[in-house]
Design a protein around this motif. Structure first.
Motif, mmCIF file in Angstrom:
data_model
loop_
_atom_site.group_PDB
_atom_site.id
_atom_site.type_symbol
_atom_site.label_atom_id
_atom_site.label_comp_id
_atom_site.label_asym_id
_atom_site.label_seq_id
_atom_site.Cartn_x
_atom_site.Cartn_y
_atom_site.Cartn_z
ATOM 1 N N ILE A 3 -49.648 -36.508 -3.568
ATOM 2 C CA ILE A 3 -50.441 -35.347 -3.172
ATOM 3 C C ILE A 3 -51.550 -35.170 -4.186
ATOM 4 O O ILE A 3 -51.307 -35.171 -5.390
ATOM 5 N N SER A 4 -52.761 -34.987 -3.721
ATOM 6 C CA SER A 4 -53.898 -34.771 -4.602
ATOM 7 C C SER A 4 -54.393 -33.347 -4.406
ATOM 8 O O SER A 4 -54.478 -32.852 -3.294
ATOM 9 N N ASP A 5 -54.715 -32.693 -5.496
ATOM 10 C CA ASP A 5 -55.153 -31.301 -5.481
ATOM 11 C C ASP A 5 -56.191 -31.148 -6.577
ATOM 12 O O ASP A 5 -55.970 -31.576 -7.705
ATOM 13 N N SER A 6 -57.302 -30.530 -6.269
ATOM 14 C CA SER A 6 -58.388 -30.410 -7.245
ATOM 15 C C SER A 6 -58.012 -29.533 -8.438
ATOM 16 O O SER A 6 -58.676 -29.582 -9.461
ATOM 17 N N THR A 7 -56.914 -28.746 -8.332
ATOM 18 C CA THR A 7 -56.538 -27.876 -9.446
ATOM 19 C C THR A 7 -55.560 -28.534 -10.407
ATOM 20 O O THR A 7 -55.269 -27.984 -11.456
ATOM 21 N N GLN A 8 -55.047 -29.718 -10.059
ATOM 22 C CA GLN A 8 -54.056 -30.325 -10.951
ATOM 23 C C GLN A 8 -54.733 -31.090 -12.078
ATOM 24 O O GLN A 8 -55.869 -31.532 -11.965
ATOM 25 N N GLU A 12 -51.402 -35.428 -14.047
ATOM 26 C CA GLU A 12 -50.295 -34.847 -13.281
ATOM 27 C C GLU A 12 -50.304 -35.445 -11.881
ATOM 28 O O GLU A 12 -51.344 -35.545 -11.251
ATOM 29 N N VAL A 13 -49.124 -35.849 -11.412
ATOM 30 C CA VAL A 13 -49.010 -36.440 -10.080
ATOM 31 C C VAL A 13 -47.883 -35.728 -9.338
ATOM 32 O O VAL A 13 -46.768 -35.611 -9.845
ATOM 33 N N LEU A 14 -48.172 -35.250 -8.127
ATOM 34 C CA LEU A 14 -47.170 -34.682 -7.239
ATOM 35 C C LEU A 14 -46.880 -35.696 -6.156
ATOM 36 O O LEU A 14 -47.808 -36.268 -5.570
ATOM 37 N N VAL A 15 -45.588 -35.921 -5.889
ATOM 38 C CA VAL A 15 -45.177 -36.938 -4.921
ATOM 39 C C VAL A 15 -44.129 -36.339 -3.989
ATOM 40 O O VAL A 15 -43.213 -35.639 -4.436
#
Length: 137
Positions: A3-8, A12-15
């Motif tokens: 998951i990509s998010d401009s605030t992270q 940091e990687v969300l999967v």
């Protein structure tokens, strides 16, 4: 799925639904919850709709579990952020990612139970307070 998010943060990687070991989950939970007892997570995750993990480098720093009723209701469980990573928006990013994943999987309602001191946090995630019942078994 990453998951990509401009605030992270950059590292940091969300999967969604990554392979996770009991050792790394127990390490995260022990750091985050003083009363945590070692748990076999594989059985819990086998019944989950999905889960989201956050890593910084190779280190597991966040986790949230999503369970469903087989219909339109899904539930957030075990929202956990390592103490070193708190107050940086990671928990909100995890819960919002979980909400998106629950929606993708057919949920129309997302529930969460929380203690009163977490009302502001879950409000920032998009939840509104409701009356509910609870029975300790």
């Amino acid at each position: 799925m990453v998951i990509s998010d401009s605030t992270q943060a950059d590292d940091e990687v969300l999967v969604v639904r990554p392979d996770l070991t009991d050792a790394e989950l127990n390490e995260l939970f022990a750091a985050s919850w003083p009363t945590h007892q070692p748990t076999v997570f594989a059985a819990k995750l086998s019944r989950s709709l999905a889960w989201i993990a956050a890593r910084r480098g190779s280190r597991l720093v966040g986790f949230v579990n999503i369970v469903g009723d087989g219909g339109v209701h899904a539930f957030i469980l075990d929202t956990t952020v390592h103490p070193d990573e708190r107050r940086k928006g990671l928990g909100i990013r995890l819960v919002r990612a979980a909400a998106n994943e629950a929606r993708t999987r057919g949920a129309e309602w997302l529930h969460v139970d929380y203690e009163p001191h977490l009302e502001s946090f879950y409000g920032q995630c998009g939840f509104r307070p409701t009356a509910a019942g609870l029975m300790r078994l």
